[in-house]
Design a protein around this motif. Sequence first.
Motif, PDB file in Angstrom:
ATOM      1  N   UNK A 270      -5.533   0.568   4.499  1.00 49.95           N
ATOM      2  CA  UNK A 270      -5.015   1.504   4.789  1.00 49.95           C
ATOM      3  C   UNK A 270      -3.496   1.455   5.121  1.00 49.95           C
ATOM      4  N   UNK A 271      -3.242   0.250   5.594  1.00 53.58           N
ATOM      5  CA  UNK A 271      -1.875   0.127   6.215  1.00 53.58           C
ATOM      6  C   UNK A 271      -0.997  -0.347   4.721  1.00 53.58           C
ATOM      7  N   UNK A 272      -1.491  -0.586   3.852  1.00 58.28           N
ATOM      8  CA  UNK A 272      -0.555  -0.765   2.402  1.00 58.28           C
ATOM      9  C   UNK A 272      -0.643   0.211   1.610  1.00 58.28           C
ATOM     10  N   UNK A 273      -1.816   1.358   1.794  1.00 58.63           N
ATOM     11  CA  UNK A 273      -1.634   2.377   0.858  1.00 58.63           C
ATOM     12  C   UNK A 273      -0.777   3.142   0.533  1.00 58.63           C
ATOM     13  N   UNK A 274       0.474   3.435   1.388  1.00 59.40           N
ATOM     14  CA  UNK A 274       1.657   3.936   0.997  1.00 59.40           C
ATOM     15  C   UNK A 274       2.467   3.116   0.259  1.00 59.40           C
ATOM     16  N   UNK A 283      -2.438   6.860  -5.581  1.00 57.68           N
ATOM     17  CA  UNK A 283      -2.903   6.433  -4.190  1.00 57.68           C
ATOM     18  C   UNK A 283      -2.381   7.467  -3.134  1.00 57.68           C
ATOM     19  N   UNK A 284      -1.386   8.359  -3.388  1.00 58.55           N
ATOM     20  CA  UNK A 284      -1.003   9.294  -2.531  1.00 58.55           C
ATOM     21  C   UNK A 284      -1.796  10.453  -2.137  1.00 58.55           C
ATOM     22  N   UNK A 285      -3.058  10.498  -3.091  1.00 64.63           N
ATOM     23  CA  UNK A 285      -4.046  11.501  -2.933  1.00 64.63           C
ATOM     24  C   UNK A 285      -5.014  11.146  -1.918  1.00 64.63           C
ATOM     25  N   UNK A 286      -4.923   9.801  -1.581  1.00 62.20           N
ATOM     26  CA  UNK A 286      -5.971   9.247  -0.662  1.00 62.20           C
ATOM     27  C   UNK A 286      -5.652   9.541   0.755  1.00 62.20           C
ATOM     28  N   UNK A 287      -6.730  10.058   1.423  1.00 60.73           N
ATOM     29  CA  UNK A 287      -6.300  10.197   3.000  1.00 60.73           C
ATOM     30  C   UNK A 287      -7.703   9.807   3.636  1.00 60.73           C
TER      31      UNK A 287
END
Length: 318
Positions: A270-274, A283-287
Amino acid sequence: MTFMKTVGTAAAAALLMTAAASAETRITYKSAKAGSSYFQMAVQIAEAMKAGTDGDIAVTVEESQGSVQNVMEVRARGADYVFTTPPALVGLAQGGKAMFEGKGDPAFDDIRALFPIPSLTMHFVMSEASGATSFADMEGKTILLGSGSFGATEGEKYLGLFGLEGKVNIADSELSNAVNALKNGQIDGFVTAGSFPAPNVIEAAASTPVNVLSLTDEQIGMSKRTRLTIPAGTYTGQDEDITTTSLPVVAYSTTKMDDETAYTLTKIYWETREKMAQDAAWWAGVSADMLSNITTRIHPGAIRYYEEIGAPLADEHM
């Protein structure tokens, strides 16, 4: 005395080297076929874990022939095994249903979720020249479905559900030919499933004007799939949101994995998703809202992280 001191020092050094070597946690991440978007995602995750832990976690990416195989291998794998699959397959495995009938195993009950990854997203891509802006407009048109993929099977299902069976001309060609065939006017549209933005849809929209069809609320209900919105501007010429369906995909481990490792994997993800999204837009569509797609239990180590950040968890996750 000097000899004993030297031996003692050497032994201590060897012990320290052994401890340092054993400090590295090795993980096997099994996802999809090489060359697929999901294999590329696995490589990105492996790189993120290495960078995020200063090499303390080493992830080896393994090619897979499909989600069912990934689940089945739980029976023979150990604490280092991470795999991806749609949540529905985990439920089927734990219930011994469908493709898992007669193949049940207590190991399936030990499967625990870690984090959601980009969903398989349905795209119905029509050339602007075809004039098709809804499913009804597909009647009489030539559509390429491809074969053997989730998108092909799902696309064929939707044609039947929405009253188009026998009313659409199905092109006899592979999906890899879709963009050129659309550009050259050999087909009116194609169906594809993948994480969005889908590379073949990006290519199609950049080479010729297209409409990516939206599903109505009724059609989404009939599909029995998860609703997903592709934001306006995702593809060239797309001025409005696209409402479509998706098949959620999640990364799993088992109870064999220790809590600290599961916590670290989840936290780094989660900390590297962006940062990963800067290299690959899917990856931008993951929340964290996508945790609602997980229908079975989440690993206690991952739960620890989600509780720390106040992520939404449900009773079935605990």
